[in-house]
Enzyme design. Structure first.
Site, mmCIF file in Angstrom:
data_model
loop_
_atom_site.group_PDB
_atom_site.id
_atom_site.type_symbol
_atom_site.label_atom_id
_atom_site.label_comp_id
_atom_site.label_asym_id
_atom_site.label_seq_id
_atom_site.Cartn_x
_atom_site.Cartn_y
_atom_site.Cartn_z
ATOM 1 N N GLY A 27 5.682 7.317 -21.967
ATOM 2 C CA GLY A 27 4.725 6.937 -20.940
ATOM 3 C C GLY A 27 3.637 6.049 -21.521
ATOM 4 N N CYS A 28 2.943 5.339 -20.638
ATOM 5 C CA CYS A 28 1.935 4.389 -21.096
ATOM 6 C C CYS A 28 0.767 5.119 -21.759
ATOM 7 C CB CYS A 28 1.465 3.526 -19.933
ATOM 8 S SG CYS A 28 0.986 4.441 -18.451
#
Lengths: 356, 356, 356, 356
Positions: free
Chosen positions: B159-160
């Site tokens: 995920g970012c």
């Protein structure tokens, strides 16, 4: 507006706080701006500096005002109260000269916020030359010092970040809901907070579409927050205060991380906050579960507060937002002036947020 | 470009991660995008969706690609590897179907990031139907799992937010510099992170010139960060992870608050970080005293890290920034694909930041 | 990258065009930046000015370059070609000194764009001291002067606004589709066009969330546009060129109002444009009915053109967009350098737009 | 505020014009919002839609208002006047129903702006069902129709773009300074002008840091501008009106290109404008040589006008800016309501610009 408005002056008209003060005073029924000073711009009409101060009515009248040199004698002759919107260090002696002539002063700089001269001199790296006045000055946060402000000759207008942090922490510390020894304040400010001085770092193309932290662990607002937090907690508070620059004009959002002193539900925390601020006109505790946004307070005096309780980690997270120029500077200064001048506290300050 | 490029596909082309993948693949010498799928847009040329994919050269070739329905058989016939840029839950079965046909998969959704099925089902509130694959999937952070990634059939692209948080914490936790039980991650993301779906909340006029917190205490990236932080610390880590929305397009900045396990100077902390990342091409530890800005990594694979030590409070504060679409999504996915396909890890990824 | 890259220099590294040149050269396989000069910053590494120039690879190598004083002898000894990114007037003599030493020059200032010395001296209010070079200089717009550019010793890199206006008008004037005596060019530019010099007028808070016109009827790019438009039309063209400042970083959009010389359908106008630019790699005529957006060319060499025909009023409206820093300055300069150095025209310039 | 305020209603509260009307009415001493309707949101308090409508005072009172279904009988029973902030076509019949019940109406849609039913039906592609009312409606631009507005039952509130274009052209056309047959209006609007409906095209990341033209040659505000321009010129005017979308919230700037009917100096043109608007409280003709900026009118009723004369080309260029939501919609609607209700024209409208 009526001729009976109280004449006031503004020392330092070229920055964003000066600009914001002009905006607010343009709609204030009880005060009239009769002096605006600037060393560099003296002799010009205010409208040549701020073209938006024109047209019929109060905006145009204000724009026609000729900017003068900051002369205490002249200011004292013309004004009952003067706002100082000059850098710290510069404000000290002007404040003293004006008060000596019987003029009330609201100082928007940091010069009279820290009660301890040594703390001031350490964090601001400059001597404090007005120690007597420092002892007398009242910290201008109405939710804490309303009665003192009414009797003050000199108000030290709170810093922008501290206004958000102190109002965010106030009920939790006052009521001992959280530990006083483990607090992190992660603050983010719009770029007006960086001032209106030309510099590469705040050019549009350096700020736009970007985000950065600055002054980690050493922002000068740290001792101011700690001073008031300590008073609220009844013990010495040292906290981690850190700042960031947002690609937008106005607004501060502080995310405050605390540890609960004892298990507490969101409903209980919310009730404590709602009760503490129930009688306060300019603090809005949002419904439980709702979080504030800076735009909801844009151009206003409101401090909006939202809460989250992390039961898993035993944390209370407080989110406090203000408009850094209005509640965080010039609007709060006008509120202080209202109190000093015997006007209703909220006069001229029923500002609706500009949305969007 | 040469005809020998490896054919790859993209399932889910309409969002920002799909768009970013197109940008990166347009300049990649070793892969060629031969399939782009979308249930809603099938039949149209990619250029009608993205007018910027036109002109001579690879941009125009890519724009001329006809969008197709996501058919595993067709994808498997045409592609050696497929990127999944669809929502979590949707990705699970497509991944399984493709892998069953011998196609390698990089999944940009959250479906294969959490090793514990129960944790996934709790945070994402949906059953996981591919438990065997879950056990096999490799978490695609090269600084931690490079060798596993080379052998993987399925990469779970990080995920970012977790990419920034994990890279920020990595040396400190690995080397025991900080307490594992008192960590706060205060993250701020540009609005591309909210996706490309129409909604009032992400309209320009709702986001512009404002700032807000969201999902406090309950963001779904929490367990992902904790999973990797626990592995690094060698003990179970529960941390406070909270997110904010920035009025800008790209970029994540995470300010990470930790408590030092023992006294440590900034120089020592910096040396530990610099050494750990010395051989890493896409992590830049800034000179001591310097802080990162999201614009410095705009459009690139870099994670820039700055450090501050608060000796007064015994804290290490870590600031990590990435471009959420490139390092935080599609760029990192391409790096994973490079490794899976036997290409140089950094091929096609020497992207310079667009400044300003 | 290979050691056989051609060594080039950059005089004036502190502005946005210098910064953009660094970005483009970092990915250029045929040129290597070996000198970067600045009177004010000499002695520092480039990375201290631009922290984003760090990390392994070409970015870091470039960042390690020590900024030097602009010394023609040193530049000539080290470089085959030099880019001048200094203000007009300053560029004249540096260009002459370098050419005298056998160095090729691409001048990004206005000093060699206007063939008529008198026109230059009138609009720029300064004498031109290099008249012989002025006669020799080639205007660096490849769509018009490609062959001359290949043989040039000195290229006058076109202005940002003129690039958009001339490319927008080119087919219409060349083919006599519109009246040459009734043209209005309404241009809007992102704020990088205002340069990187500190000034109150381009501070973030003065530009953000606002829009304004400036320099109406007297922008210095007027004679440059008229010079090339006259050549295209085969008659003297005087046109109304006016400019506006956009609250964004990059991009110029010019809306060009013309009167049709004879009735023409949109399809016919579009065919004329499409045909004229069919062989041009960096001009994209959008499908009829579609209009360009600055973001579609962000960071690229493309000039995107959209057309509208107002049959009611007999008007052809042309919308041309470019990235003012890339196609409008440094990217076009690199293209010119490619041609002068015998490299492929598009080498290092296949840049994909950063979306969003 | 006093209990004697006149009760008014708002049909269509969910858009930006509804939101802006709430802001303005919150500070209006003569009107009280007693009804706010929305088909989709009926039953909720207004504050649940707009969290900024809370706190003590008028904002909180307004926020506590329950949104209702738009029922003409209920509206007529409760309100003396109703603002319609619904899409064109929807407004026609609601207006008729309310007027039949004796309620005054200010319609913010386009339904009653075009006097010629055929023109309406051509440009809006829908039948007009209230022809009698169309004949009676007064176009609500005070500088042109003040006296008619005082007697009106139905005011057609001008469009945002037309307000800027008509006020910009007014003195020039009225006095025959410019040719009526060669006018180009190049307009640029902030994104609130695109409304508050969810759509990919107005997402933050699609608008931010970009700029584009739209609806060239066919914007629906064209016939409205032409209608009033024709009346001012005393002859049929057909002009080129074209629009662009700005990456900012509020503000319209129209750059208007005209040809002088006879030679005229800037001083003469300026005198003509200054004289025509001398008695107008909400039009500010800037000093000759000065150009307006949208921020100078942010949140206000002002139309600021700047002029440039191009003696070389015989052109007068007029730059007119307004706040599209305030002067261009809701503020002007309140002014119209003031006139209809016998209140001072400027009551509640002395709004100072929010700077910055």
């Amino acid at each position: 507006m009526a001729n009976t408005r109280i004449p006031v002056g503004l020392v330092g008209v070229t920055g964003y706080t000066g600009m914001e003060l002009a905006r607010i005073l343009a709609g204030h029924p009880g005060m009239e701006l009769v002096r605006a000073t600037s060393r560099s711009e003296a002799g010009r009409p205010l409208s040549s500096l701020y073209p938006f101060l024109s047209g019929p009515g109060e905006l145009g009248r204000m724009g026609a005002l000729t900017i003068t040199q900051p002369d205490p004698a002249d200011l004292a002759a013309a004004c009952k109260l003067v706002f100082l919107a000059v850098p710290h260090k510069t404000a000290q002696d002007i404040a003293a000269a004006l008060i000596a002539k019987g003029v009330k002063v609201v100082d928007l700089s940091a010069d009279f916020r820290l009660r301890d001269k040594n703390v001031y001199e350490k964090w601001y790296a400059t001597p404090h030359t007005q120690q007597a006045l420092l002892a007398e000055a009242v910290y201008g946060l109405p939710e804490l010092y309303r009665e003192d402000m009414k009797r003050a000759r000199l108000i030290a207008n709170p810093g922008c970040y501290p206004t958000s942090a102190i109002l965010g922490l106030l009920p939790a510390l006052e009521q001992g809901l959280v530990s006083a020894s483990d607090i992190v304040v992660d603050s983010k400010s719009g770029t007006t907070g960086a001032g209106r001085k030309a510099g590469v770092g705040t050019l549009f193309c350096e700020v736009s579409d970007s985000f950065r932290a600055y002054n980690l662990t050493r922002h000068r607002h740290t001792p101011e927050i700690e001073q008031e937090a300590s008073r609220l907690a009844g013990e010495a508070v040292a906290l981690s205060f850190n700042t960031h620059l947002l690609p937008m004009n106005r607004g501060i959002l502080s995310t405050i991380y605390t540890k609960l002193a004892r298990p507490l539900s969101l409903a209980e925390a919310h009730a404590a906050y709602a009760e503490r601020y129930a009688a306060e006109g300019f603090v809005r505790v949002l419904p439980a579960g709702q979080l504030p946004e800076t735009r909801f307070v844009r151009g206003t005096m409101f401090c909006d507060i939202g809460l989250a309780v992390d039961e898993r980690l035993g944390r209370l997270i407080i989110v406090a937002v203000i408009d850094n120029l209005c509640r965080g500077a010039s609007g709060q200064a006008v509120l202080g002036a209202n109190l000093m001048l015997g006007l209703p506290e909220d006069q001229g300050l029923h500002l609706a947020p500009l949305m969007p």
